[in-house]
Motif scaffolding. Sequence first.
Motif, PDB file in Angstrom:
ATOM      1  N   THR A  74       8.545 -61.074  -3.593  1.00 30.23           N
ATOM      2  CA  THR A  74       9.778 -61.044  -3.301  1.00 30.23           C
ATOM      3  C   THR A  74      10.275 -59.653  -3.443  1.00 30.23           C
ATOM      4  O   THR A  74       9.720 -58.772  -4.031  1.00 30.23           O
ATOM      5  N   ALA A  75      11.442 -59.418  -2.919  1.00 29.14           N
ATOM      6  CA  ALA A  75      12.079 -57.811  -2.918  1.00 29.14           C
ATOM      7  C   ALA A  75      12.292 -57.388  -4.354  1.00 29.14           C
ATOM      8  O   ALA A  75      11.910 -56.093  -4.342  1.00 29.14           O
ATOM      9  N   ARG A  76      12.523 -58.206  -5.212  1.00 27.21           N
ATOM     10  CA  ARG A  76      12.751 -57.732  -6.736  1.00 27.21           C
ATOM     11  C   ARG A  76      11.175 -57.613  -7.234  1.00 27.21           C
ATOM     12  O   ARG A  76      11.257 -56.347  -7.991  1.00 27.21           O
ATOM     13  N   GLU A  77      10.349 -58.278  -7.029  1.00 31.99           N
ATOM     14  CA  GLU A  77       9.105 -58.064  -7.597  1.00 31.99           C
ATOM     15  C   GLU A  77       8.294 -56.967  -6.857  1.00 31.99           C
ATOM     16  O   GLU A  77       7.776 -55.886  -7.429  1.00 31.99           O
ATOM     17  N   THR A  78       8.512 -56.422  -5.721  1.00 25.44           N
ATOM     18  CA  THR A  78       8.222 -55.421  -5.198  1.00 25.44           C
ATOM     19  C   THR A  78       8.907 -54.258  -5.649  1.00 25.44           C
ATOM     20  O   THR A  78       8.137 -53.187  -5.933  1.00 25.44           O
ATOM     21  N   ALA A  79       9.969 -54.070  -5.590  1.00 21.42           N
ATOM     22  CA  ALA A  79      10.875 -52.984  -6.570  1.00 21.42           C
ATOM     23  C   ALA A  79      10.249 -52.891  -7.847  1.00 21.42           C
ATOM     24  O   ALA A  79      10.204 -51.652  -8.247  1.00 21.42           O
ATOM     25  N   LEU A  80      10.015 -53.873  -8.819  1.00 22.25           N
ATOM     26  CA  LEU A  80       9.853 -53.843  -9.943  1.00 22.25           C
ATOM     27  C   LEU A  80       8.073 -52.979 -10.156  1.00 22.25           C
ATOM     28  O   LEU A  80       7.971 -52.157 -10.873  1.00 22.25           O
ATOM     29  N   PRO A 174       7.615 -59.002 -16.500  1.00 19.35           N
ATOM     30  CA  PRO A 174       8.253 -60.194 -15.381  1.00 19.35           C
ATOM     31  C   PRO A 174       7.037 -60.230 -14.462  1.00 19.35           C
ATOM     32  O   PRO A 174       7.162 -61.332 -13.865  1.00 19.35           O
TER      33      PRO A 174
END
Length: 319
Positions: A74-80, A174
């Motif tokens: 996801t976009a959040r996981e990519t950012a993390l 996460p």
Amino acid sequence: MNVDVSTTPHSARLESRGLVEAATAMFLVGTLAGVSGVIDEYPVYGGQALRYLLAAVILLAAARLAGLRFVRLTARETALLAALSLTGLVIFNVCVIEATRHGGPALVGTVLGTVPLALALLDGRPSPRLLVAAVVVVAGATVTTGLGSGDLAGLLWSLGALVCEVCFSILAIPLLPKLGAMRVSAYSVALAVPMLAVAGLFADGAAMIRVPTVPELAGLGYQSVIVTAVAFFLWYDALPRLGPGTAGLFAGLIPVGAIATGAVLGLGAPSVPDLLGAALVVAGIVVGLSSAGSPAARAGRPAGAGRSAAGGSRSAGAD
């Protein structure tokens, strides 16, 4: 009927495996100091880019052999993941390089010795015994490395390295249930390569890379295979099994690994402060593990924590 998974044989095996993995990972990271001398004259950023490139190839190949498919993030996981690679690998290396130039390796080692305390403080509501254990480990790392000398810039760069080292663990938590240790290691290492290449071009231009000598090739190979591919996987596999507070205690083994490597390579016998610091580190880890294994500590764990850690590892093909 409710079952406390932390007391089941399967959970005990998972935790025992995590202890061995965390200890081995941090000890291997400590051996880096013993082989760094052979690559002192190689361009730093280019050398680290080569190191992570080889490690990425190894880890991605291992993931393929383990039957792990690419996972859409996801976009959040990519950012993390990008933040993990940028802080825990790239900026960390920059901070350590600059801190060493200003304050020497002893100052950097002492500040990084506070990692166990930082992770314990960030691990929800740590028990008083775990905090005491973290302080003992920090004291042992400090005695081992010595405060050394340096200026304000060296201290600030060292503190930056500390923050990045904490991010290396915290930002991965996460991601581990979905990706597992192998893919988190492989993806983060692969992302670091272009980042370091850009930094190298700005710092050294075309001189950022050259054909390494045989000793330099051996040193870079050791960093890639042992300190990166093996140690990263072991650490990320141990982290969800133990939690950052308990796992962080083993960061105190980094100077112990450096001492052992120096002795094996004939770089000097350990001094009395070295041995005293190592003893304090071991004592702190023992105190911390007794806290983590106490009934009160088990009762304070989130429900299903053991299942989550085990399940995430199995889905990643770690077992």
